[in-house]
Write a protein that holds these residues in place. Structure first.
Motif, PDB file in Angstrom:
ATOM      1  N   ARG A  89       0.838  -1.209   0.000  1.00 21.87           N
ATOM      2  CA  ARG A  89       0.000   0.000   0.000  1.00 21.87           C
ATOM      3  C   ARG A  89       0.869   1.253   0.000  1.00 21.87           C
ATOM      4  N   LEU A  90       1.862   1.269   0.875  1.00 19.41           N
ATOM      5  CA  LEU A  90       2.722   2.438   1.016  1.00 19.41           C
ATOM      6  C   LEU A  90       3.523   2.701  -0.257  1.00 19.41           C
ATOM      7  N   VAL A  91       4.217   1.706  -0.734  1.00 23.29           N
ATOM      8  CA  VAL A  91       5.070   1.883  -1.915  1.00 23.29           C
ATOM      9  C   VAL A  91       4.225   2.111  -3.165  1.00 23.29           C
ATOM     10  N   GLY A  92       3.136   1.356  -3.310  1.00 25.80           N
ATOM     11  CA  GLY A  92       2.266   1.533  -4.472  1.00 25.80           C
ATOM     12  C   GLY A  92       1.655   2.915  -4.512  1.00 25.80           C
ATOM     13  N   SER A  93       1.160   3.394  -3.379  1.00 32.35           N
ATOM     14  CA  SER A  93       0.560   4.739  -3.320  1.00 32.35           C
ATOM     15  C   SER A  93       1.576   5.812  -3.659  1.00 32.35           C
ATOM     16  N   GLU A  94       2.778   5.670  -3.156  1.00 32.53           N
ATOM     17  CA  GLU A  94       3.834   6.653  -3.427  1.00 32.53           C
ATOM     18  C   GLU A  94       4.193   6.664  -4.908  1.00 32.53           C
ATOM     19  N   ALA A  95       4.357   5.492  -5.490  1.00 32.25           N
ATOM     20  CA  ALA A  95       4.737   5.406  -6.900  1.00 32.25           C
ATOM     21  C   ALA A  95       3.627   5.953  -7.810  1.00 32.25           C
ATOM     22  N   ILE A  96       2.386   5.626  -7.498  1.00 36.65           N
ATOM     23  CA  ILE A  96       1.273   6.111  -8.310  1.00 36.65           C
ATOM     24  C   ILE A  96       1.107   7.620  -8.148  1.00 36.65           C
ATOM     25  N   THR A  97       1.270   8.122  -6.927  1.00 39.30           N
ATOM     26  CA  THR A  97       1.215   9.564  -6.698  1.00 39.30           C
ATOM     27  C   THR A  97       2.268  10.282  -7.532  1.00 39.30           C
ATOM     28  N   ASN A  98       3.488   9.745  -7.552  1.00 31.58           N
ATOM     29  CA  ASN A  98       4.557  10.351  -8.360  1.00 31.58           C
ATOM     30  C   ASN A  98       4.209  10.330  -9.844  1.00 31.58           C
ATOM     31  N   ALA A  99       3.628   9.223 -10.319  1.00 32.26           N
ATOM     32  CA  ALA A  99       3.257   9.122 -11.735  1.00 32.26           C
ATOM     33  C   ALA A  99       2.181  10.140 -12.091  1.00 32.26           C
ATOM     34  N   ILE A 100       1.199  10.310 -11.217  1.00 33.33           N
ATOM     35  CA  ILE A 100       0.117  11.267 -11.458  1.00 33.33           C
ATOM     36  C   ILE A 100       0.651  12.695 -11.432  1.00 33.33           C
ATOM     37  N   LYS A 101       1.395  13.026 -10.378  1.00 35.48           N
ATOM     38  CA  LYS A 101       1.840  14.408 -10.156  1.00 35.48           C
ATOM     39  C   LYS A 101       3.023  14.801 -11.036  1.00 35.48           C
ATOM     40  N   HIS A 102       4.084  14.024 -10.992  1.00 36.61           N
ATOM     41  CA  HIS A 102       5.318  14.408 -11.679  1.00 36.61           C
ATOM     42  C   HIS A 102       5.371  13.885 -13.113  1.00 36.61           C
ATOM     43  N   GLY A 103       4.922  12.657 -13.323  1.00 31.96           N
ATOM     44  CA  GLY A 103       4.975  12.084 -14.669  1.00 31.96           C
ATOM     45  C   GLY A 103       3.943  12.689 -15.599  1.00 31.96           C
ATOM     46  N   ASN A 104       2.678  12.607 -15.192  1.00 32.07           N
ATOM     47  CA  ASN A 104       1.588  13.065 -16.053  1.00 32.07           C
ATOM     48  C   ASN A 104       1.117  14.479 -15.759  1.00 32.07           C
ATOM     49  N   GLN A 105       1.778  15.161 -14.820  1.00 29.44           N
ATOM     50  CA  GLN A 105       1.483  16.568 -14.525  1.00 29.44           C
ATOM     51  C   GLN A 105      -0.006  16.811 -14.242  1.00 29.44           C
ATOM     52  N   LEU A 106      -0.646  15.856 -13.544  1.00 31.05           N
ATOM     53  CA  LEU A 106      -2.061  15.964 -13.149  1.00 31.05           C
ATOM     54  C   LEU A 106      -3.010  16.093 -14.344  1.00 31.05           C
ATOM     55  N   ASP A 107      -2.597  15.631 -15.508  1.00 33.04           N
ATOM     56  CA  ASP A 107      -3.432  15.684 -16.712  1.00 33.04           C
ATOM     57  C   ASP A 107      -4.358  14.464 -16.719  1.00 33.04           C
ATOM     58  N   PRO A 108      -5.661  14.655 -16.463  1.00 31.34           N
ATOM     59  CA  PRO A 108      -6.576  13.513 -16.372  1.00 31.34           C
ATOM     60  C   PRO A 108      -6.732  12.748 -17.687  1.00 31.34           C
ATOM     61  N   GLU A 109      -6.289  13.327 -18.785  1.00 26.86           N
ATOM     62  CA  GLU A 109      -6.344  12.642 -20.076  1.00 26.86           C
ATOM     63  C   GLU A 109      -5.233  11.589 -20.208  1.00 26.86           C
ATOM     64  N   LYS A 110      -4.201  11.726 -19.388  1.00 26.87           N
ATOM     65  CA  LYS A 110      -3.088  10.779 -19.431  1.00 26.87           C
ATOM     66  C   LYS A 110      -3.341   9.659 -18.433  1.00 26.87           C
ATOM     67  N   LYS A 111      -2.884   8.473 -18.781  1.00 32.56           N
ATOM     68  CA  LYS A 111      -3.128   7.285 -17.967  1.00 32.56           C
ATOM     69  C   LYS A 111      -1.889   6.880 -17.174  1.00 32.56           C
TER      70      LYS A 111
END
Length: 112
Positions: free
Chosen positions: A40-62
């Motif tokens: 839970r901890l590692v998965g949440s952190e990695a997904i948060t980074n992907a949403i925020k830093h990778g995809n720049q909070l763009d809801p069109e990106k997966k």
């Protein structure tokens, strides 16, 4: 080998879906409660980074998220549609100048 995956929109609302996904995987494969907490901890952190830093909070990106068990190991993979990064360029969170920083420990934590 057990494996499953999910596609998430780049919104923080999707984190709850990801945690439910992890819990279902752990329960289906009869893994330990201790492992569930770490996933839970590692998965949440990695997904948060992907949403925020990778995809720049763009809801069109997966964000892609997969979990598998192979040869006695659990592996989680997270992918995004961002430009990527060079891990060696991330500041060392254990350096004295970074010890009190608010962020910057996620990637270190994930890869350790």
């Amino acid at each position: 080998m057990a494996q499953t995956n999910i596609s998430l929109m780049s919104t923080f609302d999707e984190l709850e879906r990801a945690v439910d996904f992890i819990e279902d995987f752990v329960n289906t494969n009869q893994l330990s409660e201790d492992l569930l907490e770490r996933m839970r901890l590692v998965g949440s952190e990695a997904i948060t980074n992907a949403i925020k830093h990778g995809n720049q909070l763009d809801p069109e990106k997966k964000v892609g998220f997969s979990v598998r068990i192979s040869n006695g190991f659990v592996e989680m993979r997270v992918s995004d549609e961002g430009p990527g990064f060079v891990i060696e360029e991330i500041p060392d969170p254990l350096a004295s100048e970074n010890l009190l920083a608010e962020g910057g420990r996620g990637v270190y934590f994930i890869f350790e």
